[in-house]
Design a protein around this motif. Structure first.
Motif, short mmCIF file in Angstrom:
data_model
loop_
_atom_site.label_atom_id
_atom_site.label_comp_id
_atom_site.label_asym_id
_atom_site.label_seq_id
_atom_site.Cartn_x
_atom_site.Cartn_y
_atom_site.Cartn_z
N SER A 213 1.13 -1.69 -0.13
CA SER A 213 0.03 -0.30 -0.10
C SER A 213 0.55 1.32 0.52
CB SER A 213 -1.29 0.08 1.17
OG SER A 213 -2.01 -1.12 1.36
N VAL A 214 1.96 0.84 0.86
CA VAL A 214 2.83 2.65 0.97
C VAL A 214 3.58 3.07 -0.95
CG1 VAL A 214 5.03 3.50 1.69
CG2 VAL A 214 3.42 2.17 2.92
N SER A 215 4.01 2.07 -1.36
CA SER A 215 4.45 1.92 -3.11
C SER A 215 3.34 2.51 -3.52
CB SER A 215 5.07 1.02 -3.61
OG SER A 215 6.09 0.95 -2.95
N SER A 216 2.23 1.88 -3.21
CA SER A 216 1.15 2.03 -4.22
C SER A 216 0.71 3.59 -4.39
CB SER A 216 -0.12 1.12 -4.31
OG SER A 216 0.24 -0.37 -5.26
N TYR A 217 0.70 4.12 -2.76
CA TYR A 217 -0.14 5.35 -2.35
C TYR A 217 0.95 6.37 -2.61
CZ TYR A 217 -4.45 3.19 -0.54
OH TYR A 217 -5.61 2.65 -0.23
N TYR A 218 1.78 6.32 -2.30
CA TYR A 218 2.90 7.16 -3.05
C TYR A 218 3.24 7.31 -4.36
CZ TYR A 218 7.01 10.00 -2.90
OH TYR A 218 8.48 11.01 -3.66
N SER A 219 2.85 6.10 -5.38
CA SER A 219 3.41 6.15 -6.25
C SER A 219 2.21 6.98 -7.36
CB SER A 219 3.35 5.10 -7.43
OG SER A 219 2.72 5.11 -8.64
N LEU A 220 0.84 6.63 -6.73
CA LEU A 220 -0.43 7.52 -7.32
C LEU A 220 -0.49 9.09 -7.06
CD1 LEU A 220 -2.88 7.19 -8.46
CD2 LEU A 220 -4.08 6.68 -6.09
N SER A 221 0.14 9.46 -5.59
CA SER A 221 0.65 10.77 -5.19
C SER A 221 1.57 11.52 -5.93
CB SER A 221 0.93 10.80 -4.31
OG SER A 221 -0.20 10.08 -2.65
N VAL A 222 2.42 10.51 -6.58
CA VAL A 222 3.59 11.74 -7.04
C VAL A 222 3.09 12.04 -8.52
CG1 VAL A 222 6.03 11.26 -8.16
CG2 VAL A 222 5.32 10.98 -5.97
N ALA A 223 2.53 11.19 -8.96
CA ALA A 223 1.75 11.02 -9.99
C ALA A 223 0.29 12.32 -10.67
CB ALA A 223 0.72 9.85 -10.85
N PHE A 224 -0.44 12.12 -9.49
CA PHE A 224 -1.37 13.09 -9.04
C PHE A 224 -0.71 14.39 -8.93
CE2 PHE A 224 -4.17 15.70 -6.89
CZ PHE A 224 -5.34 15.51 -7.44
N PHE A 225 0.49 14.63 -8.35
CA PHE A 225 0.81 15.90 -7.86
C PHE A 225 1.79 16.36 -9.35
CE2 PHE A 225 5.33 17.76 -6.88
CZ PHE A 225 4.46 19.32 -5.95
N VAL A 226 2.79 15.89 -9.98
CA VAL A 226 3.41 16.15 -11.13
C VAL A 226 2.25 16.60 -12.24
CG1 VAL A 226 4.36 15.32 -13.46
CG2 VAL A 226 5.20 14.62 -10.13
N THR A 227 1.51 15.08 -12.33
CA THR A 227 0.68 15.66 -13.30
C THR A 227 -0.23 16.69 -13.56
OG1 THR A 227 0.76 13.67 -13.76
CG2 THR A 227 -0.82 14.75 -14.91
N VAL A 228 -1.14 16.93 -12.83
CA VAL A 228 -2.45 17.96 -11.59
C VAL A 228 -1.35 19.29 -12.09
CG1 VAL A 228 -4.00 18.30 -10.77
CG2 VAL A 228 -4.28 16.48 -11.31
N LEU A 229 -0.48 19.15 -11.65
CA LEU A 229 0.19 20.62 -11.26
C LEU A 229 0.94 21.11 -12.57
CD1 LEU A 229 2.05 20.48 -7.43
CD2 LEU A 229 -0.32 21.74 -8.18
N VAL A 231 0.12 20.22 -15.55
CA VAL A 231 -0.49 20.19 -16.84
C VAL A 231 -1.84 21.89 -15.95
CG1 VAL A 231 -3.28 19.91 -17.92
CG2 VAL A 231 -0.82 18.42 -17.76
N LEU A 232 -1.52 21.84 -15.38
CA LEU A 232 -2.31 23.47 -14.72
C LEU A 232 -1.26 24.46 -14.81
CD1 LEU A 232 -5.07 24.85 -13.91
CD2 LEU A 232 -4.22 24.21 -10.85
#
Length: 332
Positions: A213-229, A231-232
């Motif tokens: 879970s730690v790896s999965s949630y961290y990976s998703l958080s990085v993807a969200f942080f990088v992509t959303v910010l 692209v915005l």
């Protein structure tokens, strides 16, 4: 656990469909086995032809861009410095994937050392994040050049450009650094077979017989942080750019000004659209065969490094003129 793919990390979520009969009783294997493209093993040699061609174009195109910018003094500007950073990033990203992929296709060299696998995984994701950051920096350069042209030379000085580039590199290094350390700590006691052509983060850690879970949630958080910010920021920059362009008095002036950022827009679309398409395929393409998922995971990483130098070579007049001079042996 069920995960939702997101843009930069869409390759993170390739489905693992190997049967339990492949399971073994080992912990922290010394090697992993990369299957290549499952279901298309017989066609690996033929598939290697376009991929090898793409790699050759990537090497030739990006080194040509670097050479032209280095030798042409008129191109020693912030926009082209960022383009050099983009070319280097594309070269590293492609080289992290393609040599091993071609060795699988040509020589059936499917084994990869555990540490080498984690290193490859780190470079792929790190430089994907760096490339996204460089596109943001290039959008900022275009914003200043068009919306505040009188301050462009004083705002984006060489030291400032260097600091922005360093910040983008450090962001990628620091955000992705936990990936290999987390992957190394998990026990692997099911299988060492990866149904892909490269070591992708979630595809690796999903082989662990532990709660990831730690790896999965961290990976998703990085993807969200990088992509959303990212692209915005790009969207806000180009909104302001378009507003400034539409305020220009004549159609010719608007077209000329828009043309100065046309190549960057094409590069942005070439980077994010394949990621988005692959994300949608992973999210909703439940009936899509595994080999198509794997092909998509390769294409969305390998296409931008191929077409970026082509786009800038075709759409940037200074680069196009200098390139023609190289081929015709004309003096500047």
């Amino acid at each position: 656990m069920q995960e939702t793919p997101f843009c930069l990390s869409v390759g993170h979520f390739l489905p693992f469909t190997m049967s339990d009969s492949n399971s073994t009783d080992f912990i922290n294997p010394s090697t992993f086995i990369l299957l290549g493209i499952p279901g298309l093993e017989a066609a690996h040699v033929w598939i290697s032809i376009p991929f090898c061609t793409m790699y050759a174009i990537t090497i030739l195109g990006n080194f040509t861009i670097l050479f032209i910018i280095k030798t042409e003094l008129s191109l020693h500007e912030p926009m082209y410095y960022f383009l050099c950073m983009l070319a280097v990033t594309d070269l590293v990203l492609s080289t992290s994937i393609l040599p091993k992929m071609l060795s699988i296709f040509w020589f059936y060299s499917r084994e990869i050392n555990f540490s080498a696998c984690l290193t490859q995984m780190y470079f792929i994701h790190c430089f994907s994040v760096i490339e996204s950051g460089i596109l943001v920096a290039m959008a900022f350069d275009r914003y200043v050049a068009i919306c505040d042209p009188l301050r462009h030379s004083t705002t984006l000085t060489n030291p400032v450009v260097a600091k922005i580039g360093l910040a983008m590199v450090l962001r990628g290094i620091m955000l992705i650094l936990p990936h290999p350390f987390l992957a190394r700590r998990w026990p692997y006691c099911r299988t060492n077979i990866i149904p892909n052509t490269y070591c992708e983060h979630i595809a690796v850690v999903k082989l662990a017989c532990a709660d990831i879970s730690v790896s999965s949630y961290y990976s998703l958080s990085v993807a969200f942080f990088v992509t959303v910010l990212d692209v915005l920021f790009i969207a806000v920059s180009y909104t302001q750019i378009l507003r400034a362009i539409f305020r220009l008095p004549t159609k010719d002036a608007r077209l000329k000004t828009f043309g100065t950022c046309g190549s960057h827009l094409c590069v942005i679309l070439a980077f994010y659209i394949p990621h988005l398409f692959a994300a949608l395929t992973q999210q909703f393409g439940y009936n899509v065969p595994l080999h198509l998922h794997v092909l998509m995971a390769n294409v969305y990483l390998l296409v931008p490094p191929v077409i970026n130098p082509i786009i800038y070579g075709a759409k940037t007049q200074q680069i196009r003129v200098r390139l023609l001079q190289l081929f015709t042996h004309q003096e500047t």
